[in-house]
Design an enzyme around this catalytic site. Structure first.
Site, PDB file in Angstrom:
ATOM      1  N   VAL A   5      -6.930   4.794   2.753  1.00 54.86           N
ATOM      2  CA  VAL A   5      -6.758   3.372   2.482  1.00 54.86           C
ATOM      3  C   VAL A   5      -5.446   3.203   1.735  1.00 54.86           C
ATOM      4  O   VAL A   5      -5.160   3.933   0.789  1.00 54.86           O
ATOM      5  CB  VAL A   5      -7.933   2.832   1.627  1.00 54.86           C
ATOM      6  CG1 VAL A   5      -7.714   1.389   1.265  1.00 54.86           C
ATOM      7  CG2 VAL A   5      -9.244   3.025   2.356  1.00 54.86           C
ATOM      8  N   CYS A   6      -4.642   2.223   2.142  1.00 59.08           N
ATOM      9  CA  CYS A   6      -3.364   1.939   1.491  1.00 59.08           C
ATOM     10  C   CYS A   6      -3.607   1.507   0.044  1.00 59.08           C
ATOM     11  O   CYS A   6      -4.417   0.617  -0.220  1.00 59.08           O
ATOM     12  CB  CYS A   6      -2.646   0.839   2.263  1.00 59.08           C
ATOM     13  SG  CYS A   6      -1.178   0.207   1.437  1.00 59.08           S
ATOM     14  N   VAL A   7      -2.906   2.114  -0.886  1.00 63.18           N
ATOM     15  CA  VAL A   7      -3.087   1.811  -2.303  1.00 63.18           C
ATOM     16  C   VAL A   7      -2.734   0.361  -2.614  1.00 63.18           C
ATOM     17  O   VAL A   7      -3.434  -0.305  -3.381  1.00 63.18           O
ATOM     18  CB  VAL A   7      -2.304   2.798  -3.192  1.00 63.18           C
ATOM     19  CG1 VAL A   7      -0.812   2.645  -3.021  1.00 63.18           C
ATOM     20  CG2 VAL A   7      -2.686   2.630  -4.651  1.00 63.18           C
TER      21      VAL A   7
END
Length: 47
Positions: A5-7
């Site tokens: 998941v993109c931070v």
């Protein structure tokens, strides 16, 4: 399969590592760039 998941997207939505489904993890743009360099294809979903 690596479930990342993109931070930045996670932080915008208030998502932290503790609330992610099993198998998912939060990572940054550097990992995406590295994966793109090492892979012959890159598939993304979302906006």
């Amino acid at each position: 399969m690596d479930l990342v998941v993109c931070v930045a997207a996670a932080l915008r939505r208030g998502i932290k590592d503790e609330v992610l489904a099993p198998g998912f993890r939060i990572s940054g743009l550097g990992q995406l760039v590295d994966a793109g360099i090492k892979s012959d294809r890159l598939v993304t979903f979302g906006d």
